[in-house]
Design an enzyme around this catalytic site. Structure first.
Site, short mmCIF file in Angstrom:
data_model
loop_
_atom_site.label_atom_id
_atom_site.label_comp_id
_atom_site.label_asym_id
_atom_site.label_seq_id
_atom_site.Cartn_x
_atom_site.Cartn_y
_atom_site.Cartn_z
N ARG A 138 0.83 -1.34 0.04
CA ARG A 138 -0.23 -0.21 -0.46
C ARG A 138 0.85 1.55 0.09
O ARG A 138 -0.40 2.14 0.47
CB ARG A 138 -0.85 -0.05 1.03
CG ARG A 138 -2.18 -0.83 1.06
CD ARG A 138 -2.85 -1.27 1.80
NE ARG A 138 -4.06 -2.17 1.96
CZ ARG A 138 -3.34 -3.18 2.47
NH1 ARG A 138 -2.97 -3.32 3.63
NH2 ARG A 138 -4.52 -5.13 2.17
N THR A 183 1.73 -6.10 3.63
CA THR A 183 1.17 -5.86 3.17
C THR A 183 0.96 -3.78 3.19
O THR A 183 0.93 -3.32 1.77
CB THR A 183 -0.21 -5.78 2.21
OG1 THR A 183 -0.98 -5.84 3.72
CG2 THR A 183 0.13 -7.58 2.37
N GLU A 201 -5.13 -14.97 9.65
CA GLU A 201 -5.33 -15.43 9.39
C GLU A 201 -5.12 -17.04 8.71
O GLU A 201 -5.13 -18.40 8.97
CB GLU A 201 -6.31 -15.50 7.69
CG GLU A 201 -7.42 -15.16 7.43
CD GLU A 201 -7.44 -13.55 7.52
OE1 GLU A 201 -8.13 -12.56 7.74
OE2 GLU A 201 -6.26 -13.06 7.53
N ASN A 278 -8.53 -9.28 12.73
CA ASN A 278 -9.68 -10.54 13.35
C ASN A 278 -9.33 -11.51 14.26
O ASN A 278 -7.32 -11.31 14.20
CB ASN A 278 -10.15 -11.38 12.67
CG ASN A 278 -8.82 -11.49 11.13
OD1 ASN A 278 -8.52 -11.19 10.69
ND2 ASN A 278 -8.61 -12.88 11.62
N ASP A 323 -14.17 -12.42 11.67
CA ASP A 323 -13.56 -11.60 10.77
C ASP A 323 -14.21 -9.98 10.44
O ASP A 323 -13.49 -9.40 9.27
CB ASP A 323 -12.53 -11.98 9.30
CG ASP A 323 -11.92 -11.95 8.43
OD1 ASP A 323 -11.25 -11.40 8.90
OD2 ASP A 323 -12.02 -11.51 7.05
N ASN A 410 -14.26 -2.64 3.31
CA ASN A 410 -12.24 -3.50 3.51
C ASN A 410 -11.32 -2.55 3.69
O ASN A 410 -11.90 -1.03 3.96
CB ASN A 410 -11.97 -3.86 2.12
CG ASN A 410 -11.69 -5.29 2.89
OD1 ASN A 410 -10.39 -5.88 2.64
ND2 ASN A 410 -12.15 -6.29 3.08
#
Length: 704
Positions: A138, A183, A201, A278, A323, A410
């Site tokens: 990003r 990221t 995750e 999450n 999540d 998101n």
């Protein structure tokens, strides 16, 4: 006495800056004072959200509602890797610093798009499988002559802003046996580079760290979830958090709570705000069997930037099991609420509630739904807690939940326009059927460890279309004081780009179906659009060089939704990574879109029984669908396995054993014994035959 016109003075200053840059003086001389005074030099975009408050609002107004229709392409630059592009460019004194897939950094002349230098951190391609959501980045941070980037494999790298040569590199990963990635874009506060990580995750423990901007030395680290209860807690915050977890299963599972995106800083209060992700696993019955809020999952945390010391937190989703990360964009603003000017923090996380919080104390001021949801009816203003719907508890049996893990919003950044008082949100309507696996155990790195059964998507085209139609994208203008929508622009599907608002009365946003668009900030009327040849997810920026205002969109399709397969194909785009920059009267030509023509090869026969194919489907959706799409329907980012050639089928076992590691294909042979590999391959072949029949159907219909 010589009199110089303002325009001449600006041009002379820009020429001097560029000339001195070329001659070898310090480039990107950004510091805290300069970022805090960003409105005094609106032609630059010096920090991720332009300023520390992350409002993504530009005071530039040369491009406005009256002339935005005259925007034309000024220049384009082709990035190296056609994968997801999520970067916000940094523009300092006529130089643009941005990133593409695999964390490659580019320095471009912001006037022409000419490449000045490029730095490839050489992320090992076999690390690709450690990320949930594509090999994206990003963006960078600029500070005192250096440019900082977090690499996908977890390194923090400082580059000389003039040459692109590394000044220092540090490893941010605390455990290389876990699937840590970076990221997000770094932020720099008081000579400290702040960076988090991803991987919840996949089974990691979340934290955010601060490094000395000059040397790369670790200065402090704040863990977001507790560690092993057999060991002493790292600090009082972890002592407090540990009381909200039960058992010790979360230690092996990782715990989660990763700080993979949002941050903001208030220089006056001297507080750093971070959003956390999450749980790991998602299933709280497996993660924390006795219940509990599981701090600091899905929370906004205020820290002291000098020490990383905890100040306050607000948890958006206690004990999160859907999540519903709180890593979405955080905006700071001063709003007049009930006659009182309040210093607030605003966030629209995945869970569909828009939060307005006192950023000094963490007190909840208001929270209302900005998108459809069924997991909670409302937020109790006395307790600050959501009132959960018992029917949304999928840890006992399968439940239809909305929003889905894609969220009502998101990572795509929103923006706030102080003139209109509105927040512009890339909102989306999403849903999912979640079914528990309450016997789940942590497997290993590179695998989703979430505690639920594989997602069950329909295979037939009509059923898929119905699911796709239930997912709707919007550009939503939200009034944070009144807590209601001001206007709404629908999109073709979800996963549309971040937003930019300007003093010219405009909102800019890219779309999933391949457009760069401008809207009227007050009414939402569409005023301009241009083709982008690919999906546009990143947040655009605007800047000036030599008095000319430019608007840049980072274009490139990818990310979690695009990797997921069939639903993403509604957008009808493919990855094509470019920088697209526009100006009034621009005359540059957009390159022709990339065309991907594929025909099915000669297909091997299907020899498996229906029972074996059902097992193969479960294996595919459990292990392969994250990258190659549910039910073997690719979203176009990574190969569609239905098109595997006979030669590839012959080496199928070798591919699963790691033959393509350096191409980014993880090894799965340790999880799949030979008989499982065979039924998995048979399912892929079966789906290729299904596609062959689908492609033949229009011809059959025409012949009737």
């Amino acid at each position: 006495m010589r009199i110089t016109s303002p325009i001449t003075a600006v041009a002379a200053a820009a020429f001097t800056i560029l000339s001195s840059w070329a001659a070898g003086s310090q480039a990107a001389p950004v510091d805290g004072a300069r970022i805090q005074a960003a409105d005094r030099e609106p032609g630059n975009w010096m920090s991720h959200g332009r300023s520390y408050d992350e409002q993504r609002y530009s005071p530039l107004a040369k491009i406005d509602q009256a002339n935005v229709g005259q925007l034309g392409l000024a220049w384009t630059y082709k990035l190296d890797v056609d994968r997801g592009v999520e970067a916000t460019p940094i523009v300092v004194d006529g130089i643009m610093y941005t990133t593409g897939a695999y964390s490659i950094v580019y320095a471009l002349d912001a006037r022409s798009g000419k490449l000045l230098w490029k730095y490839d951190p050489q992320v090992p391609r076999d690390w690709s499988g450690n990320g949930c959501c594509d090999v994206v980045n990003r963006g960078v941070a600029a500070w005192k002559g250096k440019v900082y980037v977090g690499s996908f494999d977890g390194r923090l790298i400082a580059l000389d802003a003039r040459t692109g040569k590394p000044a220092w590199t540090t490893d941010t990963v605390i455990d290389r046996n876990r699937s840590y990635t970076i990221t997000g874009a770094p932020r720099v506060v008081k000579d400290k580079v702040i960076i988090g990580n991803g991987g919840a995750e996949m089974g990691v423990r979340g934290y955010v760290s601060a490094y000395d901007a000059a040397s790369g030395k670790l200065l402090w680290r704040f863990f977001t979830v507790p560690g092993d209860p057999k060991q002493p807690p790292e600090n009082k915050a972890m002592e407090m958090a540990r009381k909200t977890w039960s058992g010790d299963a979360y230690v092996q599972q990782g715990g989660g709570g990763t700080v993979w995106d949002s941050m903001a800083y208030d220089p006056e209060l001297d507080l750093l705000y971070v959003g956390t992700g999450n749980g790991s696993m998602w299933n709280r019955k497996v993660r924390s069997p006795g219940g509990g809020d599981n701090l600091f999952l899905s929370s906004i945390i205020a820290l002291k930037p000098d020490s990383g010391e905890y100040v306050w937190h607000y948890q958006t989703t206690p004990g999160d099991t859907w999540d519903y990360t709180a890593t979405q964009h955080i905006i700071l603003a001063d709003l007049r609420i009930k006659g009182e000017l309040r210093k607030v923090l605003m966030q629209a996380p995945k869970n569909a509630f828009f939060y307005v919080i006192d950023r000094k104390t963490g007190e909840l001021i208001s929270a209302e739904k900005f998108a459809p949801s069924n997991w909670a009816s409302h937020v109790d203003m006395k307790t600050g807690r959501p009132v959960e719907n018992p029917e949304a508890d999928w840890t006992k049996e399968a439940r239809l939940i909305f929003p889905s893990p894609f969220g009502a919003h998101n990572w795509q950044p929103m923006s706030f326009n102080p003139k209109t008082g509105l927040v512009y949100i890339p909102m989306q309507e999403t849903l999912i059927l979640l079914a528990p696996d309450n016997n789940a155990k942590y497997v290993r790195k590179g695998i989703f460890n979430v505690g639920l059964q594989p997602f069950d998507m329909p295979e037939d085209p009509k059923g898929l279309q119905q699911v796709a139609d239930a997912h709707k994208g919007h550009l939503l203008a939200w009034d944070p004081v009144a807590q209601k929508a001001a206007w709404d622009q629908p999109h073709v599907t979800i996963w549309n780009g971040g937003t930019l608002s300007t003093a010219g009365g405009l909102v800019f946003q890219g779309s999933a179906d391949g457009r760069a668009v401008a809207y009227a900030a007050d009414t939402g009327k569409k005023l301009w659009e241009a083709p982008a040849n690919t999906g546009v997810m990143a947040g655009p920026v605007t800047y000036t060089v030599d008095g000319e205002q430019y608007v840049t969109f980072m274009a490139g399709w990818g990310g979690a939704f695009a990797l997921g397969g069939a639903m993403a194909n509604v957008a009808k785009v493919r990855p094509e990574a470019r920088v697209l920059t526009y100006k009034l009267g621009g005359k540059a030509k957009m390159p022709a879109p990339k065309r991907v023509m594929a025909s099915l090869p000669k297909l091997p026969p299907v020899t498996a029984t229906p029972e074996q194919l059902a097992l193969g489907r479960a294996l595919f959706n459990g292990y392969c669908s994250v990258c190659h799409g549910f039910n073997a329907i690719s979203g176009g980012v990574l190969p569609d396995l239905r098109y595997l050639t006979p030669e590839k089928h012959q080496i199928f076992a070798g591919i699963l054993a790691g033959a393509y590691l350096q191409k980014g294909m993880p090894a799965f042979a340790d999880l799949l014994p030979p008989d499982y590999q065979a039924v998995l391959q048979q399912y892929i072949i079966k789906r290729a035959h299904d596609l062959e029949q689908e492609l033949a159907q229009p011809q059959k219909d025409a012949a009737r």
